[in-house]
Scaffold this motif. Sequence first.
Motif, PDB file in Angstrom:
ATOM      1  N   ALA A  40     -15.139 -31.796   7.059  1.00 47.64           N
ATOM      2  CA  ALA A  40     -14.164 -30.708   7.177  1.00 47.64           C
ATOM      3  C   ALA A  40     -14.835 -29.358   6.949  1.00 47.64           C
ATOM      4  CB  ALA A  40     -13.027 -30.910   6.176  1.00 47.64           C
ATOM      5  N   LEU A  41     -15.760 -29.320   5.971  1.00 47.19           N
ATOM      6  CA  LEU A  41     -16.462 -28.071   5.672  1.00 47.19           C
ATOM      7  C   LEU A  41     -17.341 -27.646   6.840  1.00 47.19           C
ATOM      8  CD1 LEU A  41     -17.163 -25.871   3.623  1.00 47.19           C
ATOM      9  CD2 LEU A  41     -18.974 -27.362   2.744  1.00 47.19           C
ATOM     10  N   ILE A  42     -18.059 -28.597   7.419  1.00 49.30           N
ATOM     11  CA  ILE A  42     -18.925 -28.294   8.556  1.00 49.30           C
ATOM     12  C   ILE A  42     -18.101 -27.813   9.750  1.00 49.30           C
ATOM     13  CG2 ILE A  42     -20.475 -29.314  10.276  1.00 49.30           C
ATOM     14  CD1 ILE A  42     -21.500 -31.166   8.051  1.00 49.30           C
ATOM     15  N   ALA A  43     -16.957 -28.462   9.988  1.00 51.01           N
ATOM     16  CA  ALA A  43     -16.090 -28.068  11.095  1.00 51.01           C
ATOM     17  C   ALA A  43     -15.546 -26.661  10.891  1.00 51.01           C
ATOM     18  CB  ALA A  43     -14.938 -29.062  11.238  1.00 51.01           C
ATOM     19  N   SER A  44     -15.202 -26.357   9.624  1.00 54.59           N
ATOM     20  CA  SER A  44     -14.679 -25.027   9.311  1.00 54.59           C
ATOM     21  C   SER A  44     -15.735 -23.958   9.541  1.00 54.59           C
ATOM     22  CB  SER A  44     -14.192 -24.988   7.860  1.00 54.59           C
ATOM     23  OG  SER A  44     -13.768 -23.697   7.508  1.00 54.59           O
ATOM     24  N   VAL A  45     -16.970 -24.224   9.087  1.00 61.98           N
ATOM     25  CA  VAL A  45     -18.060 -23.266   9.265  1.00 61.98           C
ATOM     26  C   VAL A  45     -18.362 -23.071  10.742  1.00 61.98           C
ATOM     27  CG1 VAL A  45     -20.519 -22.867   8.870  1.00 61.98           C
ATOM     28  CG2 VAL A  45     -19.080 -23.731   7.010  1.00 61.98           C
ATOM     29  N   ALA A  46     -18.339 -24.167  11.512  1.00 61.28           N
ATOM     30  CA  ALA A  46     -18.620 -24.087  12.950  1.00 61.28           C
ATOM     31  C   ALA A  46     -17.562 -23.255  13.663  1.00 61.28           C
ATOM     32  CB  ALA A  46     -18.678 -25.494  13.541  1.00 61.28           C
ATOM     33  N   THR A  47     -16.298 -23.439  13.257  1.00 63.27           N
ATOM     34  CA  THR A  47     -15.215 -22.670  13.870  1.00 63.27           C
ATOM     35  C   THR A  47     -15.358 -21.191  13.583  1.00 63.27           C
ATOM     36  OG1 THR A  47     -13.700 -24.535  13.704  1.00 63.27           O
ATOM     37  CG2 THR A  47     -12.708 -22.359  13.963  1.00 63.27           C
ATOM     38  N   MET A  48     -15.646 -20.837  12.329  1.00 60.74           N
ATOM     39  CA  MET A  48     -15.806 -19.439  11.948  1.00 60.74           C
ATOM     40  C   MET A  48     -17.002 -18.817  12.646  1.00 60.74           C
ATOM     41  SD  MET A  48     -13.306 -18.556  10.085  1.00 60.74           S
ATOM     42  CE  MET A  48     -13.874 -17.022   9.341  1.00 60.74           C
ATOM     43  N   ALA A  49     -18.027 -19.620  12.908  1.00 58.06           N
ATOM     44  CA  ALA A  49     -19.219 -19.089  13.571  1.00 58.06           C
ATOM     45  C   ALA A  49     -18.915 -18.685  15.000  1.00 58.06           C
ATOM     46  CB  ALA A  49     -20.333 -20.129  13.544  1.00 58.06           C
ATOM     47  N   GLN A  50     -17.867 -19.265  15.594  1.00 57.43           N
ATOM     48  CA  GLN A  50     -17.492 -18.954  16.962  1.00 57.43           C
ATOM     49  C   GLN A  50     -16.476 -17.834  17.043  1.00 57.43           C
ATOM     50  OE1 GLN A  50     -16.138 -22.647  18.617  1.00 57.43           O
ATOM     51  NE2 GLN A  50     -18.054 -23.720  18.189  1.00 57.43           N
ATOM     52  N   THR A  51     -16.093 -17.288  15.915  1.00 51.42           N
ATOM     53  CA  THR A  51     -15.111 -16.208  15.882  1.00 51.42           C
ATOM     54  C   THR A  51     -15.740 -14.958  15.285  1.00 51.42           C
ATOM     55  OG1 THR A  51     -14.307 -16.922  13.697  1.00 51.42           O
ATOM     56  CG2 THR A  51     -13.198 -17.836  15.631  1.00 51.42           C
ATOM     57  N   ASN A  52     -14.976 -13.864  15.346  1.00 47.64           N
ATOM     58  CA  ASN A  52     -15.454 -12.580  14.833  1.00 47.64           C
ATOM     59  C   ASN A  52     -14.333 -11.925  14.028  1.00 47.64           C
ATOM     60  OD1 ASN A  52     -17.063 -10.310  14.436  1.00 47.64           O
ATOM     61  ND2 ASN A  52     -16.475  -9.380  16.389  1.00 47.64           N
ATOM     62  N   PRO A  53     -14.005 -12.492  12.850  1.00 46.55           N
ATOM     63  CA  PRO A  53     -12.857 -11.998  12.085  1.00 46.55           C
ATOM     64  C   PRO A  53     -13.082 -10.604  11.502  1.00 46.55           C
ATOM     65  CG  PRO A  53     -14.057 -13.646  10.820  1.00 46.55           C
ATOM     66  CD  PRO A  53     -14.670 -13.627  12.184  1.00 46.55           C
ATOM     67  N   LYS A  54     -12.091  -9.733  11.717  1.00 39.77           N
ATOM     68  CA  LYS A  54     -12.094  -8.380  11.167  1.00 39.77           C
ATOM     69  C   LYS A  54     -10.754  -8.131  10.482  1.00 39.77           C
ATOM     70  CE  LYS A  54     -16.118  -7.511  12.915  1.00 39.77           C
ATOM     71  NZ  LYS A  54     -17.300  -7.377  12.026  1.00 39.77           N
ATOM     72  N   PRO A  55     -10.761  -7.376   9.374  1.00 44.55           N
ATOM     73  CA  PRO A  55      -9.510  -7.141   8.640  1.00 44.55           C
ATOM     74  C   PRO A  55      -8.486  -6.363   9.474  1.00 44.55           C
ATOM     75  CG  PRO A  55     -11.270  -5.745   7.803  1.00 44.55           C
ATOM     76  CD  PRO A  55     -11.910  -6.712   8.728  1.00 44.55           C
ATOM     77  N   GLY A  56      -7.244  -6.758   9.322  1.00 49.33           N
ATOM     78  CA  GLY A  56      -6.164  -6.095  10.033  1.00 49.33           C
ATOM     79  C   GLY A  56      -4.825  -6.679   9.629  1.00 49.33           C
ATOM     80  N   TYR A  57      -3.826  -6.542  10.485  1.00 49.13           N
ATOM     81  CA  TYR A  57      -2.508  -7.070  10.161  1.00 49.13           C
ATOM     82  C   TYR A  57      -1.751  -7.371  11.445  1.00 49.13           C
ATOM     83  CZ  TYR A  57      -1.218  -2.170  10.969  1.00 49.13           C
ATOM     84  OH  TYR A  57      -1.063  -0.917  11.518  1.00 49.13           O
ATOM     85  N   VAL A  58      -0.793  -8.274  11.349  1.00 48.64           N
ATOM     86  CA  VAL A  58       0.127  -8.538  12.451  1.00 48.64           C
ATOM     87  C   VAL A  58       1.501  -8.034  12.032  1.00 48.64           C
ATOM     88  CG1 VAL A  58      -1.172 -10.550  13.257  1.00 48.64           C
ATOM     89  CG2 VAL A  58       0.734 -10.867  11.658  1.00 48.64           C
ATOM     90  N   ILE A  59       2.302  -7.665  13.024  1.00 50.68           N
ATOM     91  CA  ILE A  59       3.668  -7.221  12.788  1.00 50.68           C
ATOM     92  C   ILE A  59       4.597  -8.243  13.431  1.00 50.68           C
ATOM     93  CG2 ILE A  59       5.350  -5.359  13.078  1.00 50.68           C
ATOM     94  CD1 ILE A  59       2.949  -3.470  13.478  1.00 50.68           C
ATOM     95  N   THR A  60       5.398  -8.896  12.625  1.00 50.16           N
ATOM     96  CA  THR A  60       6.284  -9.952  13.114  1.00 50.16           C
ATOM     97  C   THR A  60       7.418  -9.348  13.944  1.00 50.16           C
ATOM     98  OG1 THR A  60       7.818  -9.935  11.240  1.00 50.16           O
ATOM     99  CG2 THR A  60       5.781 -11.233  10.999  1.00 50.16           C
ATOM    100  N   ASN A  61       8.161 -10.201  14.620  1.00 51.23           N
ATOM    101  CA  ASN A  61       9.297  -9.742  15.416  1.00 51.23           C
ATOM    102  C   ASN A  61      10.425  -9.204  14.541  1.00 51.23           C
ATOM    103  OD1 ASN A  61       8.218 -10.247  17.987  1.00 51.23           O
ATOM    104  ND2 ASN A  61       8.798 -12.408  17.885  1.00 51.23           N
ATOM    105  N   ASN A  62      10.350  -9.461  13.247  1.00 54.64           N
ATOM    106  CA  ASN A  62      11.325  -8.903  12.300  1.00 54.64           C
ATOM    107  C   ASN A  62      10.854  -7.588  11.709  1.00 54.64           C
ATOM    108  OD1 ASN A  62      13.116 -11.094  12.566  1.00 54.64           O
ATOM    109  ND2 ASN A  62      11.969 -12.295  11.056  1.00 54.64           N
ATOM    110  N   GLY A  63       9.647  -7.143  12.118  1.00 47.71           N
ATOM    111  CA  GLY A  63       9.125  -5.878  11.615  1.00 47.71           C
ATOM    112  C   GLY A  63       8.333  -5.994  10.328  1.00 47.71           C
ATOM    113  N   ASP A  64       8.096  -7.223   9.854  1.00 49.77           N
ATOM    114  CA  ASP A  64       7.318  -7.410   8.630  1.00 49.77           C
ATOM    115  C   ASP A  64       5.820  -7.346   8.937  1.00 49.77           C
ATOM    116  OD1 ASP A  64       9.629  -7.817   7.118  1.00 49.77           O
ATOM    117  OD2 ASP A  64       9.666  -9.946   7.621  1.00 49.77           O
ATOM    118  N   THR A  65       5.060  -6.855   7.967  1.00 48.07           N
ATOM    119  CA  THR A  65       3.610  -6.751   8.110  1.00 48.07           C
ATOM    120  C   THR A  65       2.928  -7.843   7.303  1.00 48.07           C
ATOM    121  OG1 THR A  65       3.715  -4.342   8.427  1.00 48.07           O
ATOM    122  CG2 THR A  65       1.598  -5.266   7.742  1.00 48.07           C
TER     123      THR A  65
END
Length: 234
Positions: free
Chosen positions: A14-39
């Motif tokens: 599970a740890l190896i799979a998690s590391v492999a997945t993160m290696a294929q992404t480029n996470p940057k801090p931010g936020y989503v706004i829901t359809n109810n207007g929540d952040t």
Amino acid sequence: MNAIFKKFFMFAVALIASVATMAQTNPKPGYVITNNGDTVRGNIDFRTNEKLSKQCVFWANGGSESATYKPGDIEGFRFDNGGKYFVTRRLYVTGEPELYFAEFMIQGMMNLYCVVYNRDEYYFFEREDGEMAQLTNRVFLTTSSLQDEEEKLEEKKEQYGKVKVLLKDSWKAASEMNEKDLSRRMLVKVVRDYHNDVCTDGNECMVYEYNEKSDKAKTPRHSRVLHTIPRRGL
């Protein structure tokens, strides 16, 4: 002993799979706004505008699992530090109205959005009364025929005419529309000048403006949260 080894083995997988997945992404801090207007704050997979127009991969703070949102699942999302800002909009890009995460470049008395599709940039100018005009910046293809290029030229002329009509309340903005310059910086300047001419009551009409530096990865830092997202379609 076998049970302990089995648990350790499953944890390692599970740890190896998690590391492999993160290696294929480029996470940057931010936020989503829901359809109810929540952040909801967390990290967003920073990708090209074309990929971000189709989906938002998000990890909420304190969570390890990612959530993938499609246009319409949420109101929008934004990267921190004045970064890119995307909102759900129903727009004509392929000929039929579809939902996209459109990059919000300017919000105010006239909004400016951009959707990238097949490397072409589709800009949408939306006046305060909901009237909208489209401008398409198509990539040049060496395989294009003369007829293809002539059709692109005719399309551009027609679109420019409609955009200028939309900008008619600002002579400066309308006159700045130049068929040879479809850069983001120029289009933002045109809409900004429209604001300056039309907004005459002394209030702050510009709610949000695209920062060209947001095309690059950012150092995390808190930013002001904006919730004013129009829901009108084209």
